[in-house]
Design an enzyme around this catalytic site. Structure first.
Site, mmCIF file in Angstrom:
data_model
loop_
_atom_site.group_PDB
_atom_site.id
_atom_site.type_symbol
_atom_site.label_atom_id
_atom_site.label_comp_id
_atom_site.label_asym_id
_atom_site.label_seq_id
_atom_site.Cartn_x
_atom_site.Cartn_y
_atom_site.Cartn_z
ATOM 1 N N MET A 90 0.848 -1.196 0.000
ATOM 2 C CA MET A 90 0.000 0.000 0.000
ATOM 3 C C MET A 90 0.887 1.250 0.000
ATOM 4 S SD MET A 90 -3.426 -0.931 2.075
ATOM 5 C CE MET A 90 -2.828 -0.622 3.718
ATOM 6 N N HIS A 100 8.992 -3.479 3.655
ATOM 7 C CA HIS A 100 8.592 -3.681 2.255
ATOM 8 C C HIS A 100 9.827 -4.003 1.400
ATOM 9 C CE1 HIS A 100 5.449 -0.616 3.579
ATOM 10 N NE2 HIS A 100 4.688 -1.611 3.157
HETATM 11 P P1 AMP Z 1 1.333 -2.905 3.510
HETATM 12 O O1 AMP Z 1 1.895 -1.837 2.633
HETATM 13 O O2 AMP Z 1 1.239 -2.507 4.950
HETATM 14 O O3 AMP Z 1 0.073 -3.509 2.959
HETATM 15 O O4 AMP Z 1 2.402 -4.079 3.505
HETATM 16 C C1 AMP Z 1 2.798 -4.696 2.315
HETATM 17 C C2 AMP Z 1 3.543 -5.950 2.617
HETATM 18 O O5 AMP Z 1 4.682 -5.649 3.416
HETATM 19 C C3 AMP Z 1 2.700 -6.959 3.423
HETATM 20 O O6 AMP Z 1 2.961 -8.262 2.932
HETATM 21 C C4 AMP Z 1 3.228 -6.772 4.814
HETATM 22 O O7 AMP Z 1 3.084 -7.940 5.619
HETATM 23 C C5 AMP Z 1 4.692 -6.490 4.556
HETATM 24 N N1 AMP Z 1 5.283 -5.817 5.698
HETATM 25 C C6 AMP Z 1 4.800 -4.726 6.356
HETATM 26 N N2 AMP Z 1 5.575 -4.415 7.408
HETATM 27 C C7 AMP Z 1 6.568 -5.346 7.438
HETATM 28 C C8 AMP Z 1 7.686 -5.589 8.297
HETATM 29 N N3 AMP Z 1 7.940 -4.813 9.346
HETATM 30 N N4 AMP Z 1 8.496 -6.638 8.008
HETATM 31 C C9 AMP Z 1 8.245 -7.432 6.940
HETATM 32 N N5 AMP Z 1 7.209 -7.262 6.097
HETATM 33 C C10 AMP Z 1 6.383 -6.236 6.340
#
Ligand code: AMP
Length: 283
Positions: free
Chosen positions: A27, A34
C-alpha cells in the site's frame, strides 16, 4: 524501472517480461520491511512487480483510509535504488487508481471463511474480504510465479495461503520475516502516526511477545499462561490499550489450550489512536 497505472499498460509490459516474475503487493509509503520483500523477490526472480495501491475495501468505516500516508515519489526513489539502470533484472511498479481496480458497477468479491472470523477479522469486519479480493485481482493481473508477503501480518499470510490453494492460483506464496527497529518495534507505515511518548511506549508489543516467548522457551506450554504473560506486560504500559492477545495454532488460527507444534502469539494494541499489531512464531 517501468511505472504503469492502466491495466492495458500493465498487460503490455507483463507480456514483454522474459523469465520468472515475483510480485510484492504493497500500500506504499515504503519502509525497510517492504524493501526486504522486494530484495527477496529480486533474489529469486528475473523480474519483480511491486504494486502500490491503498485498497479502500480493506478499510472499515472508522479506519484511517483518508489519512493513510502516501508518497509515491519517495517510494519510486527507494525502489529505483534497488534496481539501478545497470541491473539485468527488471522492476515494474504498478500504481492503479481506485477506478481501475473498482470500476463503476463492481460487484465481485473473494471471501475466505473460518480463518477470517477470528483475531483481526473479528475486530475489523470486512477487512479480509477486501484483502483477498484485491490480492486475487493483483494475482490475476500480474500472473506472478511467486508472491511475497510479510510475517508481520500473520493472519493475512494464513488467509492468502488458503485462498491461493483453494482457488488454484498457480503461484507460490513466500512469507518473509518481520523487520524491526533496533528497539524491537515492527516497522509499519502506521508508526508515523505515533507521537514521541507513544513511540517509546510502542516497544511494549515486542516486550510482551518476548516475555511470553521466554516462558515458552523455559517449557511453558499452557496457552492461557502465555496469554496472561503477554497481558501482564501490556498492562504495565499506561499508554498502551490492549485490544486482544492470542496464542493460536499457526495454520488454523484456533486458540490453543496447550501449545503443540507451530503456534502463533499475536496481539493488537492501541497507542493513543494508533492501532498496532505484532506477532511471534513459536516452534
Ligand atoms: P502494507 O503496505 O502494509 O500492505 O504491507 C505490504 C507488505 O509488506 C505486506 O505483505 C506486509 O506484511 C509487509 N510488511 C509490512 N511491514 C513489514 C515488516 N515490518 N516486516 C516485513 N514485512 C512487512
Amino acid at each position: 524501472m517501468d511505472v504503469v497505472s492502466s491495466l492495458s499498460d500493465l498487460k503490455t509490459v507483463r507480456l514483454s517480461l522474459d523469465g520468472t516474475v515475483g510480485l510484492v503487493p504493497t500500500m506504499g509509503y515504503l519502509h525497510e520491511g517492504h524493501l526486504s520483500l522486494v530484495s527477496r523477490a529480486k533474489a529469486e526472480n528475473k523480474n519483480v512487480i511491486v504494486s502500490i495501491f491503498v485498497n479502500p475495501t480493506q478499510f472499515g468505516a472508522n479506519e484511517d483510509l483518508s489519512k493513510y500516508p502516501r508518497d509515491l515519489e519517495r517510494d519510486l526513489n527507494l525502489l529505483s535504488s534497488l534496481f539501478p539502470p545497470s541491473s539485468e533484472q527488471k522492476l515494474v511498479v504498478w500504481t492503479p487508481s481506485d477506478e481501475i481496480m473498482y470500476p463503476h458497477g463492481y460487484q465481485t468479491w473473494v471471501e475466505v471463511e473460518a480463518l477470517t472470523k477470528v483475531l483481526e477479522g473479528s475486530m475489523r469486519p470486512g477487512h479480509f474480504r477486501g484483502v483477498t479480493t484485491i490480492v486475487a485481482k493483483l494475482f490475476n493481473a500480474t500472473q506472478p510465479d511467486k508472491a511475497y508477503f510479510g510475517q508481520k501480518d500473520a493472519q493475512q499470510v494464513a488467509v492468502i495461503r488458503r485462498m491461493a490453494v483453494d482457488l488454484n492460483f498457480p503461484l507460490e506464496v513466500i512469507v518473509c520475516p518481520t523487520q524491526r527497529e533496533a528497539d524491537g518495534l515492527a516497522l509499519s507505515s502506521r508508526n508515523k502516526y505515533l507521537n514521541e511518548a507513544e513511540r517509546k511506549a510502542a516497544t511494549v508489543l515486542f516486550r510482551s511477545l518476548s516475555a511470553a516467548k521466554e516462558l515458552y522457551e523455559k517449557g511453558e506450554r499452557d496457552g492461557e499462561n502465555l496469554r496472561r504473560k503477554m497481558k501482564e506486560v501490556l498492562e504495565g504500559e499506561p499508554l498502551a490499550q490492549m485490544q486482544y492477545v492470542s496464542c493460536t495454532d499457526y495454520d488454523t488460527l484456533e486458540e490453543l489450550d496447550v501449545v503443540k507444534g507451530k503456534a502463533l502469539l499475536s496481539m493488537a494494541v492501541f497507542l493513543g489512536k494508533t492501532r498496532l499489531i505484532d506477532n511471534f512464531i513459536l516452534g
